[in-house]
Design a protein around this motif. Sequence first.
Motif, PDB file in Angstrom:
ATOM      1  N   GLU A  70      40.670 -94.404 -58.383  1.00 22.62           N
ATOM      2  CA  GLU A  70      40.241 -95.790 -58.555  1.00 22.62           C
ATOM      3  C   GLU A  70      41.379 -96.725 -58.164  1.00 22.62           C
ATOM      4  O   GLU A  70      42.504 -96.598 -58.644  1.00 22.62           O
ATOM      5  CB  GLU A  70      39.842 -96.031 -60.022  1.00 22.62           C
ATOM      6  CG  GLU A  70      39.203 -97.388 -60.255  1.00 22.62           C
ATOM      7  CD  GLU A  70      38.685 -97.546 -61.667  1.00 22.62           C
ATOM      8  OE1 GLU A  70      38.724 -98.667 -62.191  1.00 22.62           O
ATOM      9  OE2 GLU A  70      38.234 -96.533 -62.254  1.00 22.62           O
ATOM     10  N   THR A 116      37.926-100.157 -57.906  1.00 18.41           N
ATOM     11  CA  THR A 116      36.992 -99.631 -56.910  1.00 18.41           C
ATOM     12  C   THR A 116      37.361 -98.193 -56.572  1.00 18.41           C
ATOM     13  O   THR A 116      38.523 -97.903 -56.256  1.00 18.41           O
ATOM     14  CB  THR A 116      37.047-100.479 -55.621  1.00 18.41           C
ATOM     15  OG1 THR A 116      36.743-101.843 -55.937  1.00 18.41           O
ATOM     16  CG2 THR A 116      36.044 -99.973 -54.598  1.00 18.41           C
ATOM     17  N   SER A 175      38.005 -95.231 -54.404  1.00 12.95           N
ATOM     18  CA  SER A 175      38.427 -95.214 -53.001  1.00 12.95           C
ATOM     19  C   SER A 175      39.064 -93.875 -52.656  1.00 12.95           C
ATOM     20  O   SER A 175      39.383 -93.064 -53.531  1.00 12.95           O
ATOM     21  CB  SER A 175      39.434 -96.341 -52.728  1.00 12.95           C
ATOM     22  OG  SER A 175      38.918 -97.600 -53.108  1.00 12.95           O
ATOM     23  N   ASN A 218      42.335 -92.210 -50.719  1.00  9.62           N
ATOM     24  CA  ASN A 218      43.646 -92.427 -50.117  1.00  9.62           C
ATOM     25  C   ASN A 218      43.697 -91.680 -48.784  1.00  9.62           C
ATOM     26  O   ASN A 218      43.497 -90.470 -48.745  1.00  9.62           O
ATOM     27  CB  ASN A 218      44.752 -91.915 -51.041  1.00  9.62           C
ATOM     28  CG  ASN A 218      44.920 -92.797 -52.258  1.00  9.62           C
ATOM     29  OD1 ASN A 218      44.909 -94.015 -52.158  1.00  9.62           O
ATOM     30  ND2 ASN A 218      45.072 -92.184 -53.417  1.00  9.62           N
ATOM     31  N   THR A 222      43.656 -97.158 -47.903  1.00 10.72           N
ATOM     32  CA  THR A 222      42.518 -96.686 -48.708  1.00 10.72           C
ATOM     33  C   THR A 222      41.211 -97.140 -48.075  1.00 10.72           C
ATOM     34  O   THR A 222      41.144 -98.202 -47.447  1.00 10.72           O
ATOM     35  CB  THR A 222      42.586 -97.215 -50.153  1.00 10.72           C
ATOM     36  OG1 THR A 222      42.570 -98.651 -50.144  1.00 10.72           O
ATOM     37  CG2 THR A 222      43.854 -96.722 -50.846  1.00 10.72           C
ATOM     38  N   LEU A 223      40.193 -96.319 -48.242  1.00 15.71           N
ATOM     39  CA  LEU A 223      38.840 -96.660 -47.818  1.00 15.71           C
ATOM     40  C   LEU A 223      37.921 -96.575 -49.034  1.00 15.71           C
ATOM     41  O   LEU A 223      37.913 -95.546 -49.717  1.00 15.71           O
ATOM     42  CB  LEU A 223      38.345 -95.703 -46.727  1.00 15.71           C
ATOM     43  CG  LEU A 223      39.022 -95.788 -45.360  1.00 15.71           C
ATOM     44  CD1 LEU A 223      38.493 -94.685 -44.440  1.00 15.71           C
ATOM     45  CD2 LEU A 223      38.783 -97.155 -44.728  1.00 15.71           C
ATOM     46  N   PRO A 224      37.159 -97.627 -49.340  1.00 17.11           N
ATOM     47  CA  PRO A 224      36.247 -97.566 -50.500  1.00 17.11           C
ATOM     48  C   PRO A 224      35.102 -96.603 -50.230  1.00 17.11           C
ATOM     49  O   PRO A 224      34.712 -96.380 -49.074  1.00 17.11           O
ATOM     50  CB  PRO A 224      35.751 -99.011 -50.625  1.00 17.11           C
ATOM     51  CG  PRO A 224      35.872 -99.580 -49.239  1.00 17.11           C
ATOM     52  CD  PRO A 224      37.084 -98.915 -48.633  1.00 17.11           C
ATOM     53  N   GLN A 244      32.256 -97.729 -47.986  1.00 20.23           N
ATOM     54  CA  GLN A 244      32.439 -97.921 -46.531  1.00 20.23           C
ATOM     55  C   GLN A 244      31.408 -97.091 -45.773  1.00 20.23           C
ATOM     56  O   GLN A 244      31.298 -95.885 -45.931  1.00 20.23           O
ATOM     57  CB  GLN A 244      33.841 -97.484 -46.131  1.00 20.23           C
ATOM     58  CG  GLN A 244      34.149 -97.604 -44.648  1.00 20.23           C
ATOM     59  CD  GLN A 244      34.580 -99.011 -44.258  1.00 20.23           C
ATOM     60  OE1 GLN A 244      35.279 -99.668 -45.009  1.00 20.23           O
ATOM     61  NE2 GLN A 244      34.165 -99.466 -43.092  1.00 20.23           N
TER      62      GLN A 244
END
Length: 602
Positions: free
Chosen positions: A143, A147, A149, A151, A164-166, A169
Motif C-alpha cells: 500500500e 492505494t 500498488s 513496486n 509504482t503502478l497502482p 492501472q
Amino acid sequence: MASTLEKFIHSLDPRALPRVLQIQAGIYFQGSIYEMFGNECCLSTGEVIKVIGFKINKLIASICENNEVSRFSAKVELPLNFPGLYKVVADKTPYVSIEEITTSVFIGPTRFGHPCFYSPEDIKLTNLTIKHGEQITFNSVEEVNGTMSVNCGIVRNNQSHSFTLPLSQEGKFYECEDDQIYTLKEIAEWKIPKSRDRIVKLSNTLHIWDSSNPLPENFDGCLILTPVYEVQAVMKFRKDIVHILSDLDIEVKDITDCYDISSFLQPLSLEDVFERTSKEFPMTAEIMDGPSGSQKPCNLLHTGKEIVIYKKYQATRVLASEIRSNSPKRHFLIPMSYKGKFKRRPREFPTAYDLEIAKSEKEQLHVVATKAFDSPHKELYSVSVGDQFLVQQCQTSEVLYEGRKKLIDVLACEQILSDTYKKVLLPMYMEGGFVEVIHDKKRYQLSEICKEFRLPFNVKVSVRDLSVEEDILAAVPGLQLEEEITDSYLLISSASSPVESWEIPVYRLNMSVHLLSKDVQTVVPPVTKTTVEEISDEQYYMVRRYENQTLHPPPRPPKKPTTLAPKPVFAVPRQGVSDVLQAPKEQEKNVWEKRLTALVTH
C-alpha cells in the motif's frame, strides 16, 4: 452459482482464503468415501468444507504445436520431480490491468518472484515515462499512500529507476521472454499463472529414456502444462486437515458470505502462532497436520499430538555448508549450544584482496601460492607456485607506468625463504591463488570460533556432540562456517509428559495446529533440547537473502588496470606445496592439483 471444484480452485485468489464451500453434486468412489494421502472423508451432497490452502500436486501435459495442443497428442501426467530443465514460453495473451497480473502471477521476495512485463504503449507517470516495449520488473505489492500498488523497476543505460503502478492501472501488458531455465517443480511453484496454462520448452534432452517415460523418445519440443491442485480443507466434525485433488469430479458452491466460519476448527500455521502476543504464552495446542518425515526436528510432531507452546523468541544459529568441489553441497544451521569441538581446516583465497579481508590481529596469516602471477611492474613481486607468504597489511606504493609514477594499492607480505624472510609487495588486483597453512592445533567450541575469528571459517568436527544420539556434522569431511544468523523459534514440549522441550523453527516447518482451552500444568519449560538442522538449497538461499538484507556488502576489490594485463607465464615452482606441509614424498608423478589436495587434508 455452482462450479466444478477444478474451475473454482483455478480461479481462486490465495489472498481470499479461507473459503467455505458446499458440495452440490458429484461422482463418488465406494459410496461417497474419498481417500487421499491417508485421509478418508465423505463428500456427500450438502457437506460443508472450509478451504484453507492449495498447492500444485502434479501437472497434466500435452504436446504443443503452434501454441496449441497437438491433434495427435494424448494427455500425460507428470510428477513435479519429473527430470529435465525447461524454458518458459512467454504468454501471448495480454493482461488487461495491473490488478489482473497481481491476482494471477506470483510476486514476492524470492529470486523467482520478480516477473517482467512490457506495454505496447507508453505509460506516462508523474516523474517518468515508461516507453513502449520497455521491460518492467514487478518487485512487490504494497500500500502506497492509501492505494494498493506494485513496486516496479526498469533499467536504462545501466541505471535502475524505481516507480509504482497502482492496481487500477489499465492497458495491455505482455509477459517478457524469460531466458532462464527451470526444473518442473520450480515452474509449478512459481511460474504457472492462475486461470492460465503454461507452455514450456524442454531445454535439455533426457539422457535416459525408457518405456515408462510418458513423453516420446528424443522429444525436445514444447508442452502445455495444466496444474492439478492439492486442496487443504477442514471438515465440520473432524480435527485433522483433509487433502483433496482439484480434479475430483464434484461441484461446489461458495457460501462464505452467508456462513458462520467460526464454527470450524481454526488451523494455525507456526507463523500464525508466532504472531500472537507474548502474554498469550504458554498455550496448549493439538497438531492438525504434522510435518513430513524428513522435516521433523523431534518425535513430538505427529498429527493428533497435544503439545505445550511455552514461548516465542529469536535465537542465534551459525549457517554452515559442506566443503566440497562438486555440488550439491549440504547446508546446516548449528545452534550455539552445540557441544562438539572443531579443529581448523585451510581456507582458500582466489585474490590478494581476499588475503587482506581474511587477516586478523589474533595471528599472522600464513599462505602458500597455488597459482603463478607475473607482475607488470618491477617494483612488485612476481609469484610462483609454492611461494610462501606471511600477510602484513594493505598500503600504497609508487610504480612506474608509461614513464610516470603512479600510486596503487598493494598488499605488503613477508616471503618465507629457506633461512630468512624477504619483504615483498603484491598488487591488490592480483588474481592468483593461495591456500592457508594451519599451525593451530587447538580444538574449539563453536562460541569460541565466533568470538575469536572472522567468518567465513573452515573447520572439521574433531570431537562429536555426545549429548545427541547421532551428530550429523561428525561425518562431514569439512565445513565452512559462513555467518551468524538470527531466526524465529517456538519452544514446545509434550502436553502429557513434559520431560524435555524442543526448539522448532517457525518459517521452515510446514505444520498446522489448533489451540485448546486447556490450562498449562507446568509454566516453566523443562530442559531445552536443540538440534543441528539440515536445510535444503532453497531454504539456504532464502536464509542468506533475508539475513543479508540488513548487511552492507563488502567493498569491491580494486580493478586491475586494463592496460596492464599480465603476460602469460609458466613458472617452475621453487618449492612444492606438499613440501611446505612436510607431507610424505609421492612415489609417483602427480599433477599439482593432487599435491594441493595433500595440503588441504593435512
